[in-house]
Motif scaffolding. Structure first.
Motif, PDB file in Angstrom:
ATOM      1  N   TYR A   1      14.403  -3.236   1.145  1.00 52.59           N
ATOM      2  CA  TYR A   1      14.477  -3.719  -0.232  1.00 52.59           C
ATOM      3  C   TYR A   1      15.621  -2.981  -0.904  1.00 52.59           C
ATOM      4  O   TYR A   1      15.590  -1.758  -1.019  1.00 52.59           O
ATOM      5  CB  TYR A   1      13.171  -3.434  -0.980  1.00 52.59           C
ATOM      6  CG  TYR A   1      11.999  -4.261  -0.514  1.00 52.59           C
ATOM      7  CD1 TYR A   1      11.905  -5.604  -0.850  1.00 52.59           C
ATOM      8  CD2 TYR A   1      10.977  -3.692   0.242  1.00 52.59           C
ATOM      9  CE1 TYR A   1      10.822  -6.374  -0.430  1.00 52.59           C
ATOM     10  CE2 TYR A   1       9.893  -4.446   0.657  1.00 52.59           C
ATOM     11  CZ  TYR A   1       9.817  -5.789   0.311  1.00 52.59           C
ATOM     12  OH  TYR A   1       8.750  -6.531   0.718  1.00 52.59           O
TER      13      TYR A   1
ATOM     14  N   THR B   1      14.801   0.794  -0.129  1.00 51.77           N
ATOM     15  CA  THR B   1      13.605   1.230   0.601  1.00 51.77           C
ATOM     16  C   THR B   1      13.509   0.506   1.928  1.00 51.77           C
ATOM     17  O   THR B   1      13.560  -0.724   1.968  1.00 51.77           O
ATOM     18  CB  THR B   1      12.331   0.901  -0.217  1.00 51.77           C
ATOM     19  OG1 THR B   1      12.481   1.443  -1.524  1.00 51.77           O
ATOM     20  CG2 THR B   1      11.084   1.461   0.443  1.00 51.77           C
TER      21      THR B   1
ATOM     22  N   ALA C   1      11.153  -0.682   4.177  1.00 54.91           N
ATOM     23  CA  ALA C   1       9.705  -0.921   4.223  1.00 54.91           C
ATOM     24  C   ALA C   1       9.219  -1.146   5.658  1.00 54.91           C
ATOM     25  O   ALA C   1       8.090  -0.792   5.990  1.00 54.91           O
ATOM     26  CB  ALA C   1       9.338  -2.111   3.350  1.00 54.91           C
TER      27      ALA C   1
ATOM     28  N   PRO D   1      -1.346   4.417   5.544  1.00 57.89           N
ATOM     29  CA  PRO D   1      -1.466   4.812   4.138  1.00 57.89           C
ATOM     30  C   PRO D   1      -0.780   3.821   3.205  1.00 57.89           C
ATOM     31  O   PRO D   1       0.003   2.979   3.648  1.00 57.89           O
ATOM     32  CB  PRO D   1      -0.775   6.181   4.096  1.00 57.89           C
ATOM     33  CG  PRO D   1       0.044   6.273   5.321  1.00 57.89           C
ATOM     34  CD  PRO D   1      -0.557   5.358   6.340  1.00 57.89           C
ATOM     35  N   SER D   2      -1.069   3.947   1.925  1.00 61.88           N
ATOM     36  CA  SER D   2      -0.438   3.109   0.908  1.00 61.88           C
ATOM     37  C   SER D   2       1.067   3.298   0.965  1.00 61.88           C
ATOM     38  O   SER D   2       1.558   4.411   1.132  1.00 61.88           O
ATOM     39  CB  SER D   2      -1.007   3.523  -0.452  1.00 61.88           C
ATOM     40  OG  SER D   2      -0.579   2.623  -1.409  1.00 61.88           O
ATOM     41  N   GLY D   3       1.806   2.197   0.884  1.00 61.01           N
ATOM     42  CA  GLY D   3       3.268   2.266   0.913  1.00 61.01           C
ATOM     43  C   GLY D   3       3.860   2.320   2.307  1.00 61.01           C
ATOM     44  O   GLY D   3       5.066   2.469   2.472  1.00 61.01           O
ATOM     45  N   SER D   4       3.019   2.183   3.359  1.00 66.10           N
ATOM     46  CA  SER D   4       3.531   2.318   4.731  1.00 66.10           C
ATOM     47  C   SER D   4       4.174   1.034   5.259  1.00 66.10           C
ATOM     48  O   SER D   4       4.776   1.055   6.326  1.00 66.10           O
ATOM     49  CB  SER D   4       2.408   2.774   5.664  1.00 66.10           C
ATOM     50  OG  SER D   4       1.327   1.870   5.635  1.00 66.10           O
ATOM     51  N   GLY D   5       4.022  -0.076   4.537  1.00 63.72           N
ATOM     52  CA  GLY D   5       4.681  -1.322   4.965  1.00 63.72           C
ATOM     53  C   GLY D   5       3.730  -2.423   5.413  1.00 63.72           C
ATOM     54  O   GLY D   5       4.170  -3.475   5.886  1.00 63.72           O
ATOM     55  N   LYS D   6       2.430  -2.227   5.252  1.00 59.39           N
ATOM     56  CA  LYS D   6       1.440  -3.202   5.751  1.00 59.39           C
ATOM     57  C   LYS D   6       1.588  -4.571   5.086  1.00 59.39           C
ATOM     58  O   LYS D   6       1.629  -5.592   5.767  1.00 59.39           O
ATOM     59  CB  LYS D   6       0.008  -2.672   5.522  1.00 59.39           C
ATOM     60  CG  LYS D   6      -0.246  -1.310   6.139  1.00 59.39           C
ATOM     61  CD  LYS D   6      -1.676  -0.855   5.927  1.00 59.39           C
ATOM     62  CE  LYS D   6      -2.084  -0.665   4.481  1.00 59.39           C
ATOM     63  NZ  LYS D   6      -1.365   0.406   3.740  1.00 59.39           N
ATOM     64  N   THR D   7       1.657  -4.550   3.748  1.00 58.52           N
ATOM     65  CA  THR D   7       1.768  -5.833   3.034  1.00 58.52           C
ATOM     66  C   THR D   7       3.092  -6.520   3.349  1.00 58.52           C
ATOM     67  O   THR D   7       3.144  -7.736   3.553  1.00 58.52           O
ATOM     68  CB  THR D   7       1.626  -5.607   1.510  1.00 58.52           C
ATOM     69  OG1 THR D   7       0.355  -4.999   1.284  1.00 58.52           O
ATOM     70  CG2 THR D   7       1.704  -6.898   0.732  1.00 58.52           C
ATOM     71  N   THR D   8       4.156  -5.718   3.434  1.00 52.28           N
ATOM     72  CA  THR D   8       5.458  -6.284   3.787  1.00 52.28           C
ATOM     73  C   THR D   8       5.396  -6.957   5.151  1.00 52.28           C
ATOM     74  O   THR D   8       5.879  -8.084   5.325  1.00 52.28           O
ATOM     75  CB  THR D   8       6.541  -5.174   3.792  1.00 52.28           C
ATOM     76  OG1 THR D   8       6.561  -4.556   2.503  1.00 52.28           O
ATOM     77  CG2 THR D   8       7.905  -5.730   4.123  1.00 52.28           C
TER      78      THR D   8
HETATM   79  P1  ADP Z   1       1.496  -1.070   1.907  1.00 54.54           P
HETATM   80  O1  ADP Z   1       1.048  -2.507   1.928  1.00 54.54           O
HETATM   81  O2  ADP Z   1       1.284  -0.368   3.201  1.00 54.54           O
HETATM   82  O3  ADP Z   1       0.929  -0.321   0.740  1.00 54.54           O
HETATM   83  P2  ADP Z   1       4.069  -2.170   1.149  1.00 54.54           P
HETATM   84  O4  ADP Z   1       4.473  -3.089   2.242  1.00 54.54           O
HETATM   85  O5  ADP Z   1       3.494  -2.785  -0.094  1.00 54.54           O
HETATM   86  O6  ADP Z   1       3.087  -1.067   1.732  1.00 54.54           O
HETATM   87  O7  ADP Z   1       5.323  -1.294   0.707  1.00 54.54           O
HETATM   88  C1  ADP Z   1       6.154  -0.585   1.655  1.00 54.54           C
HETATM   89  C2  ADP Z   1       7.302   0.071   0.894  1.00 54.54           C
HETATM   90  O8  ADP Z   1       8.176  -0.930   0.389  1.00 54.54           O
HETATM   91  C3  ADP Z   1       6.842   0.864  -0.316  1.00 54.54           C
HETATM   92  O9  ADP Z   1       7.713   1.966  -0.464  1.00 54.54           O
HETATM   93  C4  ADP Z   1       7.019  -0.102  -1.474  1.00 54.54           C
HETATM   94  O10 ADP Z   1       7.203   0.538  -2.705  1.00 54.54           O
HETATM   95  C5  ADP Z   1       8.243  -0.893  -1.038  1.00 54.54           C
HETATM   96  N1  ADP Z   1       8.236  -2.290  -1.527  1.00 54.54           N
HETATM   97  C6  ADP Z   1       7.303  -3.229  -1.246  1.00 54.54           C
HETATM   98  N2  ADP Z   1       7.616  -4.401  -1.826  1.00 54.54           N
HETATM   99  C7  ADP Z   1       8.774  -4.183  -2.495  1.00 54.54           C
HETATM  100  C8  ADP Z   1       9.635  -4.992  -3.302  1.00 54.54           C
HETATM  101  N3  ADP Z   1       9.356  -6.284  -3.517  1.00 54.54           N
HETATM  102  N4  ADP Z   1      10.741  -4.437  -3.821  1.00 54.54           N
HETATM  103  C9  ADP Z   1      11.041  -3.132  -3.601  1.00 54.54           C
HETATM  104  N5  ADP Z   1      10.294  -2.308  -2.842  1.00 54.54           N
HETATM  105  C10 ADP Z   1       9.183  -2.817  -2.296  1.00 54.54           C
END
Ligand code: ADP
Ligand code: ADP
Length: 234
Positions: free
Chosen positions: A13, A20, A22, A41-48
């Motif tokens: 991103y 970042t 991700a 953990p939170s922020g590890s890239g799971k949702t991405t």
């Molecule tokens: P998780 O689901 O494990 O909590 P995310 O996939 O949401 O992790 O996020 C992984 C990293 O990418 C984090 O540092 C988050 O802040 C960053 N991130 C996620 N989505 C975006 C976005 N749309 N723009 C910028 N940074 C993002």
């Protein structure tokens, strides 16, 4: 052939000041009928990772194939069709329409396909019976319990027989009893229908139902556990 194959997937991103990473060169395969968890953990890239697989987000580099198809090579219309035909989605917040009944929520994805009403109702009925929600089919989605909402969402996601079911924290809003009911529903459809499932979770109960769990941190898969004959809590 694997249902899902991910090769060297990265997602960066770009921000104004910082960018970042991700996802950092993620690779794995999922065979048909596997039930796979992703923990981290939170922020590890799971949702991405889920969003990229779901074709909601595009990777910066790397490839992805689902049933041999590369979604990056599809146009907009083909992508919409691909998502509808190949994928089912389950969310933490259920995303049901509260003013529709359970039955209407379940058949909603099929109304786009133009199937006859009796065919839609009969598919919904058989899924509801197997998921233990047949007695609430005429109730509004806004008036049932959280566990019933999630089982309704599972029926809705399965109504068009997806190749891959993607679930993001499906037990995140549920107590442990409802969590077990929902995970038993996943286990049933995985075992009986060979539906392949990829589930992000923080929850050890939910993870204990998986055949295999991938652990992700800082956008990388750093560990992987297969379940033996005895169920273990990861
Ligand atoms: P998780 O689901 O494990 O909590 P995310 O996939 O949401 O992790 O996020 C992984 C990293 O990418 C984090 O540092 C988050 O802040 C960053 N991130 C996620 N989505 C975006 C976005 N749309 N723009 C910028 N940074 C993002
Ligand atoms: P969770 O970890 O519970 O999945 P997050 O709070 O990490 O949820 O993210 C919620 C949404 O916000 C996700 O769709 C994610 O892609 C997006 N997001 C996360 N971090 C950022 C960020 N730094 N900038 C923009 N969007 C982000």
């Amino acid at each position: 052939m694997p249902v899902l194959e991910v090769n060297g997937l990265s997602k960066i991103y770009e921000g104004k000041k910082i960018s970042t990473r991700a996802l950092d060169h993620v690779s794995f395969k999922i065979e048909t009928g596997q039930f796979v968890g992703i923990m981290g953990p939170s922020g590890s890239g799971k949702t991405t990772l889920l969003n990229v697989i779901a074709t909601i987000d595009e990777p910066t580099s790397g490839t992805l194939t689902l049933n041999g198809l590369d979604p990056q090579k599809l146009n907009k219309d083909e992508t919409a069709l691909f998502r509808r035909r190949q994928l089912g989605f389950i969310f933490q917040r259920f995303n049901l329409l509260d003013t529709l009944t359970v039955e209407e929520n379940i058949v909603l994805p099929l109304t786009l396909e133009g199937l006859p009403i009796h065919e839609m109702k009969s598919r919904a009925q058989s899924l509801a019976a197997r998921l233990g929600i047949e007695s609430i089919m005429k109730q509004y989605a806004g008036e049932i319990s959280g566990g019933q909402m999630q089982r309704t969402a599972i029926a809705r996601a399965l109504i068009h027989k997806p190749s891959l079911l993607l679930a993001d924290e499906p037990t995140g809003n549920l107590d442990s009893r409802s969590s077990r009911e929902v995970m038993e529903a996943f286990e049933l459809i995985n075992r009986e229908d060979k539906t392949t499932i990829l589930m992000v979770t923080h929850d050890a109960i939910a993870a204990s139902y998986c055949h295999r769990v991938l652990f992700i941190k800082d956008g990388r898969i750093y560990n992987e556990i297969y379940r033996g004959d005895n169920r273990q809590v990861f």
